[in-house]
Design an enzyme around this catalytic site. Structure first.
Site, mmCIF file in Angstrom:
data_model
loop_
_atom_site.group_PDB
_atom_site.id
_atom_site.type_symbol
_atom_site.label_atom_id
_atom_site.label_comp_id
_atom_site.label_asym_id
_atom_site.label_seq_id
_atom_site.Cartn_x
_atom_site.Cartn_y
_atom_site.Cartn_z
ATOM 1 C CG ASN A 276 7.010 -0.429 0.123
ATOM 2 O OD1 ASN A 276 8.096 0.141 0.030
ATOM 3 N ND2 ASN A 276 6.885 -1.677 0.492
ATOM 4 C CB SER B 147 -0.879 0.021 1.249
ATOM 5 O OG SER B 147 -0.049 0.213 2.379
ATOM 6 C CE LYS B 148 -2.418 6.569 -2.496
ATOM 7 N NZ LYS B 148 -2.980 7.082 -3.719
ATOM 8 N NE ARG B 149 -3.104 6.519 4.274
ATOM 9 C CZ ARG B 149 -4.110 6.897 5.033
ATOM 10 N NH1 ARG B 149 -4.246 6.384 6.238
ATOM 11 N NH2 ARG B 149 -4.973 7.784 4.608
#
Ligand code: GLU
Length: 493
Positions: free
Chosen positions: A257, A253-255
């Site tokens: 990585n 998840s962009k939170r």
């Protein structure tokens, strides 16, 4: 023998995700290995969230990686159009066919009624699902209400009991109970199809023989299988690929990585190395070698070598592999790749207007604006010491701005400024109170070129990455703070 045809079917609703590239790569390898074709289809039936910019970014990201498709919206082909928003009439026809055959029905239930049913089911600890209210309406009655212009959706019928056997190329037979399936909406009130109908119709009409998709879709497989059965079509072979994971095993998840392919491009990874790394996700060469090219992967490809344990997408490992690739380039190639990366005329032209007025000699450019050619910056905590705000307030304002920027779709200076102004305003601050923090995070210095221009030029990925790093340096946000601040975020227009 039918030709193998695979596809990638991304929804253009955000940054080009590494997960999309990963699934595309495996579909490409599978098709090529069988001498087949690989198709790109754009699934843009979500009118609110789909954008042409995002679609373009998907093409750019895949091409940068070296993934090419035989048919697609931008290259054409015999089964077009390849953009679902241009295939409205087709879905309507097939939806009507299902209704005529009695496999689907018009549903006129209001949102209020559906909410109420749901609430009651939840209270009774039942799985929330449509209760079949409109399923037994007389077809003539339904037709009359449709003709009178009443708002409605089309739902598919599903068996109420028994199990569906899903034959997965990797797992064998997986049984999923029909009691877990809802009477899926196939056509929305706006006349557009949902994923389920459009996906099945298109895979069939485009002659797709094998569908390799992410395993997050496995639970809904019975609905797709049922649709093939209702239409009387042969179902493609299904293959549910393991999901990429963060090093802590959670879903990538962009939170946690950076997930956008563009980020890796901006950071200066070689596309070949990136593609190689994606090929290592859950798969290995028969001789277990780590470094290989796309051609080598295709040559040795064997879907049975995919292992189901969630592959970890690890930046350190990727960097190591990239280093291997870099060292094996000739010096000429290396220099050429560096030029292509950021020392190219296009990037220079973006930066030049901002540095020209601020230097007396070229040699002052690097001290002033070297951050345009960096990834993570060495950050100085002293630069974040604030006259008015304590550490918690600093972290709060940075977190809120980061979230706002994560949701920003069009990356333009005015819009970036608006995000920052809105957050500042909500916290009773002025833009000039928060700009020094942005400055410190984005440029790593106390003074440089205009930071808002710098953010625009650096792009969303690097900007967010640096803000996230700065926030981490200052202590991040605790679970409790995240909860509180998310509520605050919801109040910011
Ligand atoms: N549009 C879907 C997605 O964005 C496609 C999933 C599939 O491959 O069926 O992931």
């Amino acid at each position: 023998m039918t030709t193998v045809r695979t596809r990638i079917a991304p929804s253009p609703t955000g940054d080009p995700h590494v997960g999309t590239a990963y699934i595309a790569l495996f579909n490409l390898c599978f098709a090529r290995q069988h001498g087949g074709q690989f198709i790109l289809r754009i699934e843009d039936t979500d009118q609110l969230r789909s954008t042409r910019e995002s679609e373009q970014q998907i093409y750019d990201a895949l091409r940068w990686l070296g993934i090419e498709w035989d048919e697609g919206p931008d290259v054409g082909g015999p089964h077009g159009p390849y953009r679902q928003s241009e295939r409205g009439e087709i879905y309507k026809k097939y939806s009507d066919e299902l209704v005529d055959k009695g496999h689907a029905f018009a549903c006129f239930c209001s949102a209020e009624r559906l909410d109420q049913v749901r609430a009651e089911q939840m209270a009774n600890k039942e799985t929330p699902r449509y209760d079949g209210h409109c399923m037994h309406l007389e077809p003539a009655e339904a037709q009359r209400r449709i003709a009178a212009g009443e708002s409605h959706v089309i739902r598919m019928k599903v068996p109420s009991e028994g199990v569906c056997q899903v034959n997965d190329m990797l797992r064998g037979t997986v049984e999923i109970g029909w009691d877990r399936m809802d009477m899926q909406v196939l056509m929305k009130a706006d006349g557009l199809p949902t994923y389920f109908l459009a996906n099945v119709v298109d895979d069939h009409l485009m002659g797709i023989t094998h569908v390799l998709r992410g395993e997050e879709w496995l639970p809904s497989a019975p609905k797709l299988i049922k649709l093939y059965e209702y239409f009387g079509w042969e179902q493609p072979q299904l293959c549910y690929m393991p999901l990429l994971r963060n090093p802590d095993k959670s879903k990538l998840s962009k939170r946690k990585n950076p997930t956008s392919v563009t980020f890796y491009e901006r950071m200066g990874f070689l596309p070949q190395a990136m593609l190689n790394y994606l090929g290592r996700m859950g798969w290995s060469m028969p001789d277990e070698r780590e470094k290989f090219t796309l051609d080598e992967m295709i040559e040795h490809f064997d879907i049975n070598r995919v292992s189901l344990g969630g592959p970890i997408f690890d930046l350190e490992k990727l960097s190591w592999l990239n280093g291997q690739w870099l060292r094996e380039l000739s010096v000429d190639q290396f220099a050429a790749e560096v030029r292509k990366w950021a020392f190219n005329p296009e990037y220079m032209m973006q930066i030049a207007p901002h540095v020209q007025q601020r230097v007396e000699t070229f040699s002052q450019i690097t001290p002033l604006a070297g951050f345009f050619f960096s990834g993570a910056l060495p950050l100085d905590p002293a630069l974040f010491a604030h006259k008015k705000l304590d550490n918690t307030q600093v972290r709060q304002v940075m977190q809120l701005i980061l979230w706002k920027l994560e949701a920003l779709r069009q990356w333009e200076k005015e819009r970036i400024t608006a995000c920052i102004t809105q957050v500042a305003g909500q916290l009773g601050l002025k833009l000039r109170d928060v700009m020094p923090l942005m400055f410190a995070a984005i440029t790593g210095q106390a003074s440089s070129v205009s930071v808002l221009d710098a953010m625009e030029i650096l792009g969303p990925d690097l900007t967010r990455f640096r803000l996230r790093n700065a926030l981490e340096l200052l202590g991040g946000a605790s679970k409790k703070e995240v909860k509180e601040w998310e509520k605050l975020l919801a109040t910011i227009a």
